[in-house]
Design an enzyme around this catalytic site. Sequence first.
Site, short mmCIF file in Angstrom:
data_model
loop_
_atom_site.label_atom_id
_atom_site.label_comp_id
_atom_site.label_asym_id
_atom_site.label_seq_id
_atom_site.Cartn_x
_atom_site.Cartn_y
_atom_site.Cartn_z
N HIS A 50 91.77 -100.79 6.38
CA HIS A 50 92.38 -100.29 7.47
C HIS A 50 93.30 -99.36 7.17
CE1 HIS A 50 90.57 -104.32 9.37
NE2 HIS A 50 89.75 -103.48 9.66
N LYS B 75 86.66 -113.76 21.89
CA LYS B 75 86.55 -113.72 20.53
C LYS B 75 87.52 -114.78 19.80
CE LYS B 75 85.85 -111.01 16.51
NZ LYS B 75 85.92 -109.51 16.04
N ARG C 168 82.00 -97.17 6.36
CA ARG C 168 81.74 -97.92 5.35
C ARG C 168 80.28 -97.51 4.76
NH1 ARG C 168 83.64 -103.79 7.37
NH2 ARG C 168 81.95 -102.62 8.95
N SER D 139 87.10 -107.47 7.49
CA SER D 139 87.92 -108.65 7.75
C SER D 139 87.28 -110.00 7.98
CB SER D 139 88.66 -108.36 9.21
OG SER D 139 89.44 -107.55 9.20
#
Length: 156
Positions: A15, A39, A88, A125
């Site tokens: 990040h 969440k 990614r 993460s």
Amino acid sequence: MAVCPGSFDPPTLGHLDIIERTARLFAEVRVAVLRNPDKHSLFSVDERMELLRQALAQLPNVVVDSFDGLLVDYCRDRGVSVIVKGLRAASDFDYELRMAQMNTGLTGVTTMFLPTAPQYAFVSSSLIKVVARGGGDVSPYLPEQVLTALRGKLAR
């Protein structure tokens, strides 16, 4: 002005790499932490914002903020014209391209994609939390203050 949005639970060196590179391209960068009450996050929004502020303190043109709802509304309300997303893998691109096209259609905001640095291409993460909970060494992928905070959370 650009925004780097995310949940950042926890913030990783991947990040930070995207944010630092974005800060070299734009006069002002907002790091927008998503508030999602549905969440269950390991770190609260306030904790994530503080960890990001500490990790990005050397970048005077970066402001850490939070948002809920649609990112395009956040952009419109703050005059943000560019969303910056790190990619990614091709699977990230497939999802993010559709989101970028929707965001452009809704408000005209542009999305810019930056490829993740190779050493962080597999880091997420979620994966960090799984490995850390299992006792694995995640220190190569986190800023020191985040590693300390993560260890503290998991020790409880």
